[in-house]
Design a protein around this motif. Structure first.
Motif, PDB file in Angstrom:
ATOM      1  N   VAL A  41       0.834  -1.189   0.000  1.00 10.21           N
ATOM      2  CA  VAL A  41       0.000   0.000   0.000  1.00 10.21           C
ATOM      3  C   VAL A  41       0.873   1.244   0.000  1.00 10.21           C
ATOM      4  O   VAL A  41       1.858   1.333   0.726  1.00 10.21           O
ATOM      5  CB  VAL A  41      -0.919  -0.002   1.238  1.00 10.21           C
ATOM      6  CG1 VAL A  41      -1.696   1.302   1.338  1.00 10.21           C
ATOM      7  CG2 VAL A  41      -1.885  -1.170   1.178  1.00 10.21           C
ATOM      8  N   ASP A  42       0.506   2.208  -0.845  1.00 10.77           N
ATOM      9  CA  ASP A  42       1.276   3.445  -0.930  1.00 10.77           C
ATOM     10  C   ASP A  42       1.285   4.161   0.419  1.00 10.77           C
ATOM     11  O   ASP A  42       0.367   4.043   1.228  1.00 10.77           O
ATOM     12  CB  ASP A  42       0.673   4.374  -1.996  1.00 10.77           C
ATOM     13  CG  ASP A  42       0.821   3.797  -3.392  1.00 10.77           C
ATOM     14  OD1 ASP A  42       1.731   2.970  -3.582  1.00 10.77           O
ATOM     15  OD2 ASP A  42       0.022   4.167  -4.262  1.00 10.77           O
ATOM     16  N   GLY A  43       2.310   4.934   0.670  1.00 11.49           N
ATOM     17  CA  GLY A  43       2.384   5.737   1.883  1.00 11.49           C
ATOM     18  C   GLY A  43       3.425   5.263   2.871  1.00 11.49           C
ATOM     19  O   GLY A  43       3.585   5.866   3.930  1.00 11.49           O
ATOM     20  N   ALA A  44       4.129   4.182   2.551  1.00 10.10           N
ATOM     21  CA  ALA A  44       5.151   3.685   3.471  1.00 10.10           C
ATOM     22  C   ALA A  44       6.324   4.652   3.526  1.00 10.10           C
ATOM     23  O   ALA A  44       6.797   5.117   2.500  1.00 10.10           O
ATOM     24  CB  ALA A  44       5.625   2.311   3.044  1.00 10.10           C
ATOM     25  N   THR A 155       2.507  -2.427  17.958  1.00  8.77           N
ATOM     26  CA  THR A 155       1.860  -2.679  16.670  1.00  8.77           C
ATOM     27  C   THR A 155       2.839  -3.305  15.675  1.00  8.77           C
ATOM     28  O   THR A 155       2.439  -3.652  14.564  1.00  8.77           O
ATOM     29  CB  THR A 155       1.315  -1.370  16.076  1.00  8.77           C
ATOM     30  OG1 THR A 155       2.386  -0.417  15.967  1.00  8.77           O
ATOM     31  CG2 THR A 155       0.212  -0.795  16.960  1.00  8.77           C
ATOM     32  N   THR A 156       4.103  -3.432  16.071  1.00  7.29           N
ATOM     33  CA  THR A 156       5.122  -4.074  15.234  1.00  7.29           C
ATOM     34  C   THR A 156       5.936  -5.030  16.101  1.00  7.29           C
ATOM     35  O   THR A 156       6.345  -4.670  17.212  1.00  7.29           O
ATOM     36  CB  THR A 156       6.067  -3.034  14.609  1.00  7.29           C
ATOM     37  OG1 THR A 156       5.321  -2.174  13.754  1.00  7.29           O
ATOM     38  CG2 THR A 156       7.160  -3.708  13.789  1.00  7.29           C
ATOM     39  N   VAL A 157       6.142  -6.243  15.598  1.00 14.22           N
ATOM     40  CA  VAL A 157       6.989  -7.208  16.306  1.00 14.22           C
ATOM     41  C   VAL A 157       8.090  -7.669  15.358  1.00 14.22           C
ATOM     42  O   VAL A 157       7.927  -7.676  14.137  1.00 14.22           O
ATOM     43  CB  VAL A 157       6.194  -8.420  16.816  1.00 14.22           C
ATOM     44  CG1 VAL A 157       5.295  -8.028  17.968  1.00 14.22           C
ATOM     45  CG2 VAL A 157       5.388  -9.067  15.693  1.00 14.22           C
ATOM     46  N   ASP A 158       9.211  -8.038  15.958  1.00 14.46           N
ATOM     47  CA  ASP A 158      10.396  -8.463  15.221  1.00 14.46           C
ATOM     48  C   ASP A 158      10.797  -9.841  15.736  1.00 14.46           C
ATOM     49  O   ASP A 158      10.838 -10.065  16.951  1.00 14.46           O
ATOM     50  CB  ASP A 158      11.518  -7.438  15.461  1.00 14.46           C
ATOM     51  CG  ASP A 158      12.837  -7.846  14.842  1.00 14.46           C
ATOM     52  OD1 ASP A 158      12.995  -7.642  13.636  1.00 14.46           O
ATOM     53  OD2 ASP A 158      13.719  -8.341  15.582  1.00 14.46           O
ATOM     54  N   ASP A 191      -7.205  -3.923  14.706  1.00 18.43           N
ATOM     55  CA  ASP A 191      -5.900  -3.532  15.240  1.00 18.43           C
ATOM     56  C   ASP A 191      -4.805  -3.868  14.234  1.00 18.43           C
ATOM     57  O   ASP A 191      -5.016  -4.608  13.280  1.00 18.43           O
ATOM     58  CB  ASP A 191      -5.630  -4.246  16.571  1.00 18.43           C
ATOM     59  CG  ASP A 191      -6.631  -3.870  17.636  1.00 18.43           C
ATOM     60  OD1 ASP A 191      -7.015  -2.688  17.684  1.00 18.43           O
ATOM     61  OD2 ASP A 191      -7.048  -4.764  18.397  1.00 18.43           O
ATOM     62  N   GLU A 192      -3.619  -3.323  14.486  1.00 13.67           N
ATOM     63  CA  GLU A 192      -2.498  -3.523  13.566  1.00 13.67           C
ATOM     64  C   GLU A 192      -1.460  -4.440  14.183  1.00 13.67           C
ATOM     65  O   GLU A 192      -1.240  -4.417  15.392  1.00 13.67           O
ATOM     66  CB  GLU A 192      -1.859  -2.166  13.220  1.00 13.67           C
ATOM     67  CG  GLU A 192      -2.806  -1.214  12.521  1.00 13.67           C
ATOM     68  CD  GLU A 192      -2.285   0.211  12.485  1.00 13.67           C
ATOM     69  OE1 GLU A 192      -1.272   0.480  13.183  1.00 13.67           O
ATOM     70  OE2 GLU A 192      -2.879   1.051  11.788  1.00 13.67           O
ATOM     71  N   LEU A 193      -0.834  -5.254  13.331  1.00 12.04           N
ATOM     72  CA  LEU A 193       0.304  -6.067  13.776  1.00 12.04           C
ATOM     73  C   LEU A 193       1.218  -6.308  12.581  1.00 12.04           C
ATOM     74  O   LEU A 193       0.962  -7.177  11.746  1.00 12.04           O
ATOM     75  CB  LEU A 193      -0.143  -7.393  14.378  1.00 12.04           C
ATOM     76  CG  LEU A 193       1.007  -8.220  14.977  1.00 12.04           C
ATOM     77  CD1 LEU A 193       1.654  -7.480  16.140  1.00 12.04           C
ATOM     78  CD2 LEU A 193       0.517  -9.593  15.429  1.00 12.04           C
ATOM     79  N   ALA A 194       2.267  -5.509  12.492  1.00 11.40           N
ATOM     80  CA  ALA A 194       3.281  -5.687  11.460  1.00 11.40           C
ATOM     81  C   ALA A 194       4.312  -6.691  11.961  1.00 11.40           C
ATOM     82  O   ALA A 194       4.703  -6.653  13.129  1.00 11.40           O
ATOM     83  CB  ALA A 194       3.940  -4.361  11.130  1.00 11.40           C
ATOM     84  N   VAL A 195       4.761  -7.581  11.073  1.00 14.07           N
ATOM     85  CA  VAL A 195       5.682  -8.657  11.450  1.00 14.07           C
ATOM     86  C   VAL A 195       6.942  -8.563  10.606  1.00 14.07           C
ATOM     87  O   VAL A 195       6.881  -8.626   9.367  1.00 14.07           O
ATOM     88  CB  VAL A 195       5.024 -10.032  11.261  1.00 14.07           C
ATOM     89  CG1 VAL A 195       6.011 -11.141  11.617  1.00 14.07           C
ATOM     90  CG2 VAL A 195       3.759 -10.142  12.096  1.00 14.07           C
ATOM     91  N   GLU A 363       5.637   2.511  13.932  1.00 17.54           N
ATOM     92  CA  GLU A 363       4.221   2.620  14.273  1.00 17.54           C
ATOM     93  C   GLU A 363       3.403   3.124  13.094  1.00 17.54           C
ATOM     94  O   GLU A 363       2.316   2.614  12.806  1.00 17.54           O
ATOM     95  CB  GLU A 363       4.044   3.549  15.472  1.00 17.54           C
ATOM     96  CG  GLU A 363       2.606   3.625  15.962  1.00 17.54           C
ATOM     97  CD  GLU A 363       2.464   4.433  17.231  1.00 17.54           C
ATOM     98  OE1 GLU A 363       1.353   4.438  17.794  1.00 17.54           O
ATOM     99  OE2 GLU A 363       3.453   5.063  17.660  1.00 17.54           O
ATOM    100  N   ARG A 364       3.917   4.123  12.371  1.00 15.83           N
ATOM    101  CA  ARG A 364       3.164   4.649  11.227  1.00 15.83           C
ATOM    102  C   ARG A 364       3.100   3.645  10.083  1.00 15.83           C
ATOM    103  O   ARG A 364       2.162   3.654   9.290  1.00 15.83           O
ATOM    104  CB  ARG A 364       3.782   5.962  10.736  1.00 15.83           C
ATOM    105  CG  ARG A 364       3.591   7.118  11.693  1.00 15.83           C
ATOM    106  CD  ARG A 364       3.676   8.454  10.966  1.00 15.83           C
ATOM    107  NE  ARG A 364       4.960   8.687  10.334  1.00 15.83           N
ATOM    108  CZ  ARG A 364       5.984   9.296  10.910  1.00 15.83           C
ATOM    109  NH1 ARG A 364       5.890   9.725  12.163  1.00 15.83           N
ATOM    110  NH2 ARG A 364       7.123   9.482  10.255  1.00 15.83           N
ATOM    111  N   ALA A 365       4.110   2.791   9.978  1.00 11.54           N
ATOM    112  CA  ALA A 365       4.143   1.804   8.898  1.00 11.54           C
ATOM    113  C   ALA A 365       3.377   0.534   9.235  1.00 11.54           C
ATOM    114  O   ALA A 365       3.167  -0.307   8.360  1.00 11.54           O
ATOM    115  CB  ALA A 365       5.588   1.453   8.548  1.00 11.54           C
ATOM    116  N   ALA A 366       2.937   0.386  10.482  1.00 12.79           N
ATOM    117  CA  ALA A 366       2.356  -0.881  10.939  1.00 12.79           C
ATOM    118  C   ALA A 366       1.044  -1.221  10.240  1.00 12.79           C
ATOM    119  O   ALA A 366       0.667  -2.383  10.160  1.00 12.79           O
ATOM    120  CB  ALA A 366       2.145  -0.846  12.445  1.00 12.79           C
ATOM    121  N   GLY A 367       0.332  -0.211   9.748  1.00 14.66           N
ATOM    122  CA  GLY A 367      -0.960  -0.470   9.129  1.00 14.66           C
ATOM    123  C   GLY A 367      -0.901  -0.870   7.677  1.00 14.66           C
ATOM    124  O   GLY A 367      -1.937  -1.167   7.070  1.00 14.66           O
TER     125      GLY A 367
END
Length: 523
Positions: A41-44, A155-158, A191-195, A363-367
């Motif tokens: 998605v654009d906006g990253a 909202t982001t895990v590594d 909710d958001e969860l970026a991996v 956080e902003r990129a998590a969605g």
């Protein structure tokens, strides 16, 4: 992460299947075919966050960033309790509650946010078992991950997967399934969860176990935010005289190609730009674990320039704890310290260099969600009138150095080849005889390949005796004898290049012959 893990390289192949992709659009299902491409998605916005070792001593005050480059941190590491395999701990030493009490961790995280900073949490690392390795109950494993995510509201895990965690296939499957369930669960709730996967790298890219890990997550249905390559401790994969900055760039380029192939194999091919947005790069600043490897500020500047040019999604480093000069009492600088870099530097010198120009946050990129867009099959049709080189054919034979066009890209043969698809999604370069040069450019017209005049060499004859270096023509292709032979057909050179006494001349050899004959190859 203080080491890049054990590097192993072996064949890893799967058959590319024709996959039908479905996407939910406007309340109905739209079917994409295998030629569909994917995009992020654009906006990253690319982001920087250095790792901070929560349990290292002396303690690093990440909650009071004195430089903007250290505003965002990746907290390391959540691992399994040494005796209770399904219990999450910080470094195997503190439960989540104990970290709040003895390290004031929860309070420090609130303070970091009050200062305008942010954080993500990393599971795994080199020195302890990641939860999936020790926790064999899928439900308990999922609950353990959920407990960490809910406790710290991330909202982001590594997932930093190294050493035994990387080679544990069963644990890897449990991990991927648990993360897929949690991501689906959270997204269903709005909710958001970026991996992110953080994996050992070498100049040839990810190890086989690393690519297996990525494939496992994709197969489980995890929407990966990206793959973060540990560009450190290169060992024998680094060329003599190569700087760590140069080696890191080679590792990132190789990982980009691998990730592109992995997504293609998963049925979701990505554009080059979309793949770069899913690449992270993490060097080990200063002295690496290999005594002869030192990552300098100049390497950081080089890597940052490269990352900005390519559009990588993430930059990190190991670690913020170490981004300072060692004190006078630390005399053995070739031995890695947890609290200093081992070189003369200004504080936060590496963080500043690596973070330059990266304005995003995790956080902003998590969605961001990887979605699919159709590609018209006609866009992949090659037009001979606008292609600079011959269009690849499965029946064709191609000498080393021959250029072809396939799906509007130009490829060059690295060795004699026939029947090998130029855009076959292989994971390591030596699995394909083709090298991608770049796209066909607007306005290009056919370039005639060099050919030899009739009679330059005699036609091969089965009864003739050929000495070493003798040259013949066979089906119009020039061959040279590697040793004395008789009755050995050049046709066998394709199926048994090592055992055949014949090798086809390369394009460069043909051009050299033409030059000797006084025939120009210039247009």
């Amino acid at each position: 992460m203080t080491a890049g893990g054990t590097l192993r390289l072996s064949f890893w192949r799967v058959i590319v299947a024709v996959i039908v992709l479905s996407a939910l659009i406007a309340g109905s299902f739209f079917v994409y075919k295998a030629w569909a491409s994917a995009r992020t998605v654009d906006g990253a916005e690319a982001w920087f966050a250095g790792y901070a070792d929560v349990t290292a001593t002396p303690s690093y005050a990440f909650e009071s960033p004195i430089d903007a480059a250290a505003n965002d941190v990746v907290l390391a590491f959540i691992v399994a309790d040494p005796t209770e395999g399904c219990e999450p701990t910080w470094g195997g030493a503190y439960s989540l509650d104990e970290a709040a009490e003895q390290l004031d961790l929860d309070r420090r995280l609130v303070r970091l946010e009050q200062a305008g900073g942010g954080y993500t949490v990393s599971f795994g690392g080199l020195n302890n078992d990641e939860l999936a390795t020790s926790c064999t109950d899928p439900d308990e494993l999922r609950d353990a991950y959920r407990a960490v995510i809910d406790r710290y509201k991330v909202t982001t895990v590594d997932f930093d997967i190294e050493a035994n965690d990387l080679s544990d296939t069963a644990g890897g499957e449990r991990r991927a399934e648990a993360v897929a369930e949690l991501q689906s669960e959270r997204r269903s709730a709005g909710d958001e969860l970026a991996v992110w996967l953080t994996l050992p790298g070498a100049t040839f890219g990810l190890t086989e176990e690393g690519t297996d890990t990525v494939a496992r997550f994709l197969e489980a249905g995890v929407d990966l935010a990206g793959v973060n390559v540990m560009t450190m401790n290169f060992g024998a994969s680094r060329d003599k005289g190569e700087t760590l900055g140069e080696a890191s760039i080679r590792a990132a380029e190789a990982a980009h190609r691998q990730l592109s192939a992995l997504y293609t194999r998963a049925g979701t091919p990505l554009s080059d730009a979309a793949v770069w947005a899913k690449i992270g790069i993490t060097p080990m600043i200063g002295q690496n674990d290999n005594a002869e490897e030192v990552f300098l500020p100049a390497d950081a500047e080089m890597l940052n320039t490269f990352a900005l040019e390519k559009g990588v999604g993430r930059m990190s480093m190991w670690s913020l704890n170490r981004d300072t000069t060692c004190g006078a009492n630390y005399v053995t600088l070739s031995v890695v310290s947890d609290s200093c870099s081992g070189i003369e530097q200004k504080d936060f010198r590496f963080a500043q260099a690596l973070a330059k120009g990266l304005s995003g946050t995790a956080e902003r990129a998590a969605g961001l969600i990887t979605t699919f867009e159709p590609v018209d099959p006609d866009d992949l049709v090659d037009d001979p009138a606008t292609s600079p080189y011959q269009i690849w054919s499965e029946e064709g034979t191609y000498l080393a150095g021959t250029k072809v066009v396939w799906h509007r890209n130009v490829y060059r043969a690295k060795w004699w080849t026939s029947g090998d698809l130029p855009d076959n999604p292989v994971l390591v370069e030596w699995e394909t005889p083709w090298e991608l040069i770049g796209p066909v450019l607007p306005g290009e017209t056919p370039v005639e390949p060099p050919t030899l005049p009739d009679g330059t060499y005699p036609e091969w004859a089965g009864a003739a005796v050929y000495e070493k270096d003798a040259r013949v023509l066979f089906d119009g292709i020039p061959f040279q004898a590697k040793w004395w032979n008789q009755g050995e057909s050049p046709a066998a050179a394709s199926s048994n290049p090592d055992g055949s006494p014949w090798t086809p001349l390369s394009v460069a050899d043909i051009e050299a012959v033409l030059e000797e004959l006084g025939i120009s190859t210039e247009e």
